[in-house]
Design a protein around this motif. Structure first.
Motif, PDB file in Angstrom:
ATOM      1  N   ASN A 149      86.061  -3.886 -41.547  1.00 20.63           N
ATOM      2  CA  ASN A 149      87.080  -2.972 -42.299  1.00 20.63           C
ATOM      3  C   ASN A 149      86.792  -3.327 -43.963  1.00 20.63           C
ATOM      4  OD1 ASN A 149      90.564  -2.786 -43.000  1.00 20.63           O
ATOM      5  ND2 ASN A 149      89.032  -0.979 -43.118  1.00 20.63           N
ATOM      6  N   GLU A 151      86.477  -3.535 -48.004  1.00 24.60           N
ATOM      7  CA  GLU A 151      87.444  -3.296 -49.017  1.00 24.60           C
ATOM      8  C   GLU A 151      86.758  -2.901 -50.266  1.00 24.60           C
ATOM      9  OE1 GLU A 151      91.051  -3.297 -48.710  1.00 24.60           O
ATOM     10  OE2 GLU A 151      90.430  -2.197 -50.673  1.00 24.60           O
ATOM     11  N   VAL A 168      88.697   4.874 -46.146  1.00 21.29           N
ATOM     12  CA  VAL A 168      88.935   3.808 -45.290  1.00 21.29           C
ATOM     13  C   VAL A 168      87.795   3.695 -44.327  1.00 21.29           C
ATOM     14  CG1 VAL A 168      90.237   2.530 -43.688  1.00 21.29           C
ATOM     15  CG2 VAL A 168      91.493   3.720 -45.657  1.00 21.29           C
ATOM     16  N   TYR A 185      96.567   1.722 -40.616  1.00 20.35           N
ATOM     17  CA  TYR A 185      96.469   2.427 -41.656  1.00 20.35           C
ATOM     18  C   TYR A 185      97.376   4.002 -41.809  1.00 20.35           C
ATOM     19  CZ  TYR A 185      92.978  -0.560 -43.643  1.00 20.35           C
ATOM     20  OH  TYR A 185      92.407  -1.320 -44.397  1.00 20.35           O
TER      21      TYR A 185
END
Ligand code: NAD
Length: 446
Positions: A149, A151, A168, A185
Motif C-alpha cells: 500500500n 504512500e 490509493v 480506506y
C-alpha cells in the motif's frame, strides 16, 4: 478497525493520525523511546502543518496511542502498516534492514490473522520476500496476508495529500485482505478517490516508477532551464506553454537547484540498482540522477560568478529545508551548497523559517564557518550575496529595499525564481535566477 503502525516518522505518524481521524483505533510503535515519549506528550518531533493538532485531537479522543512495545501494538490489530525507513546501501540499493527488523518483531508477536501492509517505499519483490521471512521466522503456522500500500503523500502538505489523495494503490492477491483494506480506506471511497487494486509487485512498481518519473521531469526541466539561460529563452514561458498540453500537464515543470529530500535521491538510485540487478538498465533515470548532481554544480558556479570568486566571501543562504513547509533537510540542495561554499573558503549566514535546528545537526563539522541568523535580514547583514534556496512563501514577500540595505553588495541569486524580475532589477540588485537570464537582462533595459 484496530490498526498498528510500525515506524512513526513522516509517513507513519501522518498515516496513524489520519487513520485515527477516519475513526479507526490506532497504535503507533517506534523503537525510538525519546520520540514515543514526546508523541505521547502531544509533541510532534518535526514540522508538518496541522499535524500536531491532528495528533493531539485524536490522542485526546482515545483513538491514537504510542508505544515502544511491538507486541502490545500488534495484540488487537487487524491491519499492521509498516512505515519504517528504507534508506540506501552504499551501493545505492534500498537498505531493507528496518523492514527485516520489523519482520522479526512481527513473527514473534503474531497471534491471529493479520494484514501486513507495507507503506514504506520498497523494491519490487519485497512483499513476496517479507511474507516468506515472517513465516520462516515464526516457525509455526501463522495466518497473514502481505499487502503493498505505497504512500504518495508530500511533506509540507501531507495531511491534505493523505485525506484527499489522487489515488490509493492496494496490491494483494488475497480477496480477504483486499476487503479489509477497502474498509480501512472507506472514508476515501465515499469521496470517490480512485482505489487501484493490483498484485503486490505491480503496486510496489507503481511507487518506484512514480517517484523516478517525477525526478526525471525535474531534471529535464533543469536542463531546459540551463539551455534557456544560454540561448535567451524564458523557462517560465516554456513551462507554461508545455504545461498547457494535456499530454504533458503543468506540474513538476519548475526548474531549481536540483531535487532533494528523503525520497527522490534514494528512490531513483534504488530503481537503477534494481534495474542493474535484473539486467534491465534504467538509462533515463541514470541520466536524471547525473543531471541532478550537475545542477548542484551549476548552482555553485552561479554563486561564484555572481560574487566574483568565492574565497573570503560571506554569503547568506535563505532556506535550508529541501522544500517549503517542512523541517526536513535530508539531501536538501541547500546543504550541498553550504558544504561546497565552505570548502571554497566562504563564510555562511543561514536562515530557514523552521529547519535551522535540523540543519544544524547535519552541519556540525562546518560550525566554524557558519552562523544561524534570526531572519533573512540578519542573514544578509554584511554579506556579499543572498542566495534563495527554498521557496518559502515569506521569501516571496521580502522587504527588498531593507534586504539591499543590509548587504555589502546587492547580489541576489534566486535559484527558485520566486521574485519578480522587473521589481528586483528596478531596485538595483544584480539579480540571477534559473532559466531566465535573458529576461532579467531585458528587465534592466526597461
Ligand atoms: P523516517 O526515517 O522519518 O521514519 C522511520 C521511523 O521508523 C523512525 O522513527 C524509526 O525510529 C522507526 N523504525 C525503524 N525501524 C523500526 C522498527 N523495527 N520498529 C519500530 N519502528 C522502527 O521515514 P519516513 O520519511 O517516514 O519514510 C518511511 C518510508 O516511507 C520510507 O520507505 C520512505 O521512502 C517512504 N515514504 C516517505 C515519504 C516522505 O515524504 N517522507 C513519502 C512517501 C513514502
Amino acid at each position: 478497525m484496530n490498526i498498528a503502525i510500525v515506524g512513526t516518522g513522516y509517513v507513519g505518524l501522518v498515516s496513524g493520525a489520519c487513520f485515527a481521524d477516519f475513526g479507526h483505533s490506532v497504535v503507533c510503535v517506534d523503537l525510538d523511546a525519546g520520540r514515543v515519549g514526546r508523541l505521547a506528550a502531544g509533541e510532534v518531533p518535526f514540522y508538518e502543518p496541522g499535524l500536531a493538532e491532528l495528533v493531539q485531537r485524536n490522542a485526546a479522543a482515545g483513538r491514537l496511542r504510542f508505544t515502544t512495545d511491538t507486541g502490545e501494538a500488534l495484540r488487537d490489530a487487524l491491519v499492521v502498516f509498516l512505515a519504517v525507513g528504507t534508506p540506501e546501501t552504499p551501493g545505492g540499493a534500498a537498505d531493507l534492514s528496518q523492514i527485516a527488523a520489523a519482520a522479526d518483531s512481527l513473527a514473534v508477536a503474531l497471534d491471529g490473522y493479520k494484514v501486513i501492509a507495507t507503506k514504506s517505499t520498497v523494491p519490487v519483490g519485497t512483499g513476496h520476500w517479507l511474507e516468506g521471512q515472517i513465516r520462516a521466522l515464526a516457525g509455526r503456522p501463522v495466518e497473514l496476508d502481505v499487502v503493498s500500500n505505497p504512500e504518495f503523500l508530500r511533506e509540507g502538505s501531507a495531511i491534505g495529500d493523505f485525506m484527499r489523495p489522487d489515488r490509493v494503490v492496494i496490491g494483494t492477491s488475497s480477496t480477504r485482505a483486499a476487503d479489509i483494506m477497502r474498509e480501512v480506506y472507506r472514508p476515501l471511497f465515499l469521496i470517490e478517490t480512485p482505489i487501484l487494486m493490483t498484485d503486490v509487485a505491480t503496486a510496489e512498481m507503481i511507487k518506484c516508477a512514480s517517484n523516478a518519473f517525477l525526478a526525471v521531469r525535474i531534471s529535464f526541466m533543469n536542463e531546459i532551464a540551463n539551455l534557456c539561460d544560454a540561448v535567451g529563452a524564458d523557462v517560465h514561458g516554456v513551462a507554461k506553454g508545455m504545461g498547457l498540453d494535456k499530454r504533458i500537464g503543468s506540474k513538476f515543470l519548475h526548474p531549481g537547484p536540483g531535487y532533494g529530500g528523503s525520497c527522490f535521491p534514494k528512490d531513483t538510485r534504488a530503481l537503477v540498482a534494481l534495474g542493474a540487478a535484473s539486467g534491465v538498465r534504467q538509462q533515463i533515470v541514470e541520466g536524471a540522477i547525473d543531471v541532478n548532481a550537475r545542477q548542484r554544480q551549476v548552482t555553485l558556479e552561479k554563486v561564484e560568478q555572481a560574487v566574483g570568486g568565492l574565497a573570503g566571501r560571506e554569503v547568506a543562504i535563505l532556506g535550508l529545508a529541501f522544500k517549503p513547509n517542512t523541517s526536513d533537510v535530508r539531501e536538501a540542495p541547500a546543504l550541498y551548497l553550504c558544504r561546497s561554499l565552505v570548502e571554497a573558503g566562504v563564510r555562511l549566514r543561514l536562515f530557514d523559517p523552521v529547519a535551522s535546528a535540523e540543519a544544524a545537526t547535519f552541519l556540525t563539522d562546518l560550525a566554524g564557518s557558519i552562523r544561524f541568523a534570526d531572519d533573512a535580514y540578519d542573514a544578509a547583514t554584511g554579506a556579499d550575496a543572498v542566495v534563495i534556496m527554498t521557496e518559502w512563501n515569506e521569501f516571496r514577500s521580502l522587504d527588498l529595499p531593507r534586504l539591499k540595505a543590509m548587504l555589502r553588495q546587492p547580489v541576489l541569486i534566486d535559484t527558485r525564481n520566486v521574485l519578480d524580475i522587473a521589481q528586483v532589477r528596478a531596485l538595483g540588485f544584480d539579480y540571477h535566477c534559473t532559466g531566465r537570464a535573458q529576461v532579467s537582462k531585458v528587465a534592466v533595459a526597461v
